[in-house]
Design a protein around this motif. Sequence first.
Motif, short mmCIF file in Angstrom:
data_model
loop_
_atom_site.label_atom_id
_atom_site.label_comp_id
_atom_site.label_asym_id
_atom_site.label_seq_id
_atom_site.Cartn_x
_atom_site.Cartn_y
_atom_site.Cartn_z
N PHE A 241 40.74 18.02 33.68
CA PHE A 241 41.97 18.36 32.95
C PHE A 241 42.00 19.79 32.40
O PHE A 241 42.28 20.00 31.22
N PRO A 242 41.73 20.81 33.21
CA PRO A 242 41.90 22.17 32.69
C PRO A 242 43.37 22.47 32.44
O PRO A 242 44.25 21.73 32.90
N GLU A 243 43.63 23.55 31.73
CA GLU A 243 45.02 23.92 31.47
C GLU A 243 45.77 24.21 32.77
O GLU A 243 46.93 23.81 32.92
N ALA A 244 45.12 24.90 33.70
CA ALA A 244 45.80 25.24 34.94
C ALA A 244 44.80 25.37 36.08
O ALA A 244 43.64 25.76 35.88
N LEU A 245 45.27 25.03 37.27
CA LEU A 245 44.57 25.29 38.52
C LEU A 245 45.42 26.31 39.28
O LEU A 245 46.59 26.06 39.55
N SER A 246 44.83 27.45 39.60
CA SER A 246 45.58 28.54 40.23
C SER A 246 45.02 28.80 41.63
O SER A 246 43.82 28.98 41.80
N VAL A 247 45.92 28.80 42.61
CA VAL A 247 45.53 28.94 44.02
C VAL A 247 46.08 30.25 44.57
O VAL A 247 47.29 30.51 44.48
N ILE A 248 45.19 31.09 45.13
CA ILE A 248 45.60 32.33 45.78
C ILE A 248 45.35 32.15 47.27
O ILE A 248 44.22 32.14 47.75
N ALA A 249 46.44 31.98 48.02
CA ALA A 249 46.34 31.61 49.43
C ALA A 249 45.98 32.78 50.33
O ALA A 249 45.35 32.59 51.37
N ASP A 250 46.40 33.98 49.96
CA ASP A 250 46.20 35.16 50.82
C ASP A 250 45.27 36.14 50.13
O ASP A 250 45.54 36.58 49.01
N PRO A 251 44.18 36.55 50.78
CA PRO A 251 43.20 37.42 50.12
C PRO A 251 43.64 38.87 49.99
O PRO A 251 43.05 39.60 49.20
N ASP A 252 44.64 39.31 50.74
CA ASP A 252 45.08 40.70 50.64
C ASP A 252 45.47 41.01 49.19
O ASP A 252 46.16 40.23 48.54
N TRP A 253 45.03 42.15 48.70
CA TRP A 253 45.25 42.51 47.30
C TRP A 253 46.72 42.52 46.94
O TRP A 253 47.10 42.14 45.83
N GLU A 254 47.57 42.94 47.86
CA GLU A 254 49.00 43.02 47.58
C GLU A 254 49.58 41.64 47.24
O GLU A 254 50.53 41.54 46.46
N GLN A 255 49.01 40.59 47.85
CA GLN A 255 49.46 39.23 47.54
C GLN A 255 48.68 38.62 46.38
O GLN A 255 49.22 37.85 45.58
N ALA A 256 47.39 38.96 46.29
CA ALA A 256 46.54 38.35 45.27
C ALA A 256 46.79 38.91 43.87
O ALA A 256 46.81 38.15 42.88
N ALA A 257 46.99 40.21 43.77
CA ALA A 257 47.11 40.84 42.45
C ALA A 257 48.25 40.27 41.62
O ALA A 257 48.06 40.00 40.42
N PRO A 258 49.45 40.07 42.18
CA PRO A 258 50.52 39.48 41.35
C PRO A 258 50.15 38.11 40.80
O PRO A 258 50.49 37.79 39.65
N ALA A 259 49.47 37.29 41.61
CA ALA A 259 49.06 35.97 41.13
C ALA A 259 48.02 36.09 40.02
O ALA A 259 48.08 35.36 39.02
N LEU A 260 47.07 37.01 40.16
CA LEU A 260 46.08 37.22 39.12
C LEU A 260 46.72 37.75 37.84
O LEU A 260 46.29 37.42 36.73
N ARG A 261 47.75 38.55 38.01
CA ARG A 261 48.43 39.13 36.86
C ARG A 261 49.23 38.06 36.10
O ARG A 261 49.26 38.03 34.87
N ARG A 262 49.89 37.17 36.85
CA ARG A 262 50.70 36.12 36.21
C ARG A 262 49.82 35.09 35.51
O ARG A 262 50.17 34.57 34.46
N HIS A 263 48.70 34.77 36.15
CA HIS A 263 47.85 33.69 35.64
C HIS A 263 46.42 34.22 35.55
O HIS A 263 45.63 34.05 36.48
N ARG A 264 46.09 34.85 34.44
CA ARG A 264 44.78 35.48 34.28
C ARG A 264 43.68 34.40 34.29
O ARG A 264 43.67 33.50 33.46
#
Length: 535
Positions: A241-264
Motif C-alpha cells: 500500500f504505498p502512496e503511489a506506483l509510478s511507471v515510466i514506459a519509455d527510457p528516453d529522457w524526453e519521455q522519462a523526465a516529465p514523468a519524474l518531474r510530475r511524480h518525484r
Amino acid sequence: MMLTSKPIHLGTLFDDLARRGSTTAIRLSRPLDTAPEAGVELDVPSAAALVRRFAGWFAEAGVRPGDRVAIAKRNHWDYVLLSCAAARLGAVPASLSAHLAPETLDTLLRRLGPALLVTDADLLHTARSAGRDISGRATRTLVVDGARQGELSPADLHGAAAPPPRRPHLDAPLAIMHTSGTTGTPKLVVHTTRTIMRRLAGFESHRWPVLGSRRDDTVTSSYSYAHGRALAWTAGVLWLFPEALSVIADPDWEQAAPALRRHRPTTLEVQPATLARWQRHLDREGDLFARVRLFVSTFDAVHPSTVRAFLGASERRAPVWMQGWGQSETGPLTFRFFTRRSLAERQGADPTTRDLGRPIPGRTRLRVVDQKTLRPLPTGETGLIYCRTDALCTGYVGEEGRWRSKLIGQWWNTGDIGSIDRTGAVRLVDREVDSLTEGGCLEIEDVVDERLPQVLECVVLGVPDGPPVPVVAVRDGALDVGAWKEAVADLPEMAEPVVVDWEDLPRTGTGKVRRGTLRERLGLPRTAAGTGKWT
C-alpha cells in the motif's frame, strides 16, 4: 474470500488488492496501449476492471484453461495486466519483448504454439518486413491498435464478459518469460505460483527495513515490463500500500523526465543501461532524484560511477543503493547495499561493483565448482557458480534437456564465473561464455568507466586466439587515444579499441548489450575462451 498476508493469485491480484482496501495511485508516463481511454491515472479497482475486460477479450477469442497466451507489443505496464487476465482464465501468459529480432520472436512463438498472440500493428509490420509472419504461429491474433483481415481487434471483442476466475495448482505453469538472450536465442522460462508469487513476490511483500515500500512512498520503475520482474515487483509493491506506483514506459529522457518531474520518486528501480543514459542529465536536472531514499538495480551490472552519481543527486541524508544479482530462472540470489560513504572508501582502490554481496539468508545457497570436473572448489577459488533456491523455474519451453543439463541434484548452474570468500561474499568475474584467458571483461569494463568519463559504455569481447577487443561508445563520437592508452596501461593486453556510437550497440529489452550480435557485426569468432556450454 479468504485473503492471505502475501500476494498469491496472479489472476485475481488486483481484485484481492481492492478487497484489502488499497488506496495506491497508479501513475503512468503515457496511457496504456490496450486502454488509451483510461488516461495516465489509475487506481487499483480500475486496474482490476481492466484485467476483467482483457480476460473477457481472451475468453471471447477462444482462450481456454491451459492454453498459452503470447504477449509481444510495445513496452508498457499493460504486460502485467494482460498476464493477470490470462492467468484469471487458467491460461499461461508468455511475455515476449518487442526488442527481439523478428527471427528470434518467430522461433519463440513456434516453441510456444500459443492459442492467442496479443501484439500491435508496428511489431507485425516489422516482422513481416523481415519475412516473418508471426501471426501464423498462433491460433488467433489480437492486434491492440488495429487489425487486418483475419486478425482480431479490441472492437471485435468489446463487451465480452470475463468468466469466473480459475486458480491453478501451486506447481502448475503460471507464467512464461524469456531470458535476456545476450549470447543467442533466449530461453523460455516457466514459473509457477509457488516460485514467482509465493517465493519472489511473497518475499517483497514484507515490510523489510530499508527495502520494503512505505505508506508515503512513490515507488517508480522503468524497465522492460515483458520481464518476469514486472510481475513480482507489481505484486510485492502494491501489497504494501504505498502512496503511489509510478511507471515510466519509455527510457528516453524526453519521455522519462516529465514523468519524474510530475511524480518525484522516493524509491527507484531502473535497468542499468537506462540509468547510464539518464546519468548525463544529472548536472542540469538532478533535482528530479532529490527525494529518492532507495535505488534498486537489477537485470545487469551497474558501474560504480553511475551509483555514485545518483546517490549524489539525492538530497536525503543517507540514501541507499541496493544491487541485486540473479537470473530469470531463479529470481534474486544475492544483494548488496552501497552508500555514499562505502563508495568513497573504495574509490580508486577497487573501482568495481562486481562484489555482489551475500546470498539471501534462508532463501538461497551458493557454491563454486571446477569448470571441468564440476566438483566443489575451496573457498576463494574461481569457478562456475551454482545456486540452490526454492524459486527455481520448472523448465524451458521446448528445451527441457537444456534445462536438466544445468542441474546437479538441486543445484543450478548459473553460467557465471566467480568466487565466494570465507564470509560468503560473491565476486563475479564473467559469464562463462564471455570469459577471458586473463582477467575478467566485466572488471575491465568497470575500470575503463571509472577512469574515462567520456566513455558511455565499454564492452570487452574475448577472442580465442588473441587479445580481447574493447568496443567503446563515447560521448562525442571520438576517443582520446592518449587518454585511452594511459587508462588501460596496467590492464591485461587488449586490441585497439573499436569506437562506435551508443545507438550502434545492439541491446536486449532490458538494456543488456547483445554480445553475440556485436561479435557478428565486427566479424569476430562466436565465442571467447569460454565454451558457451552453460548459456
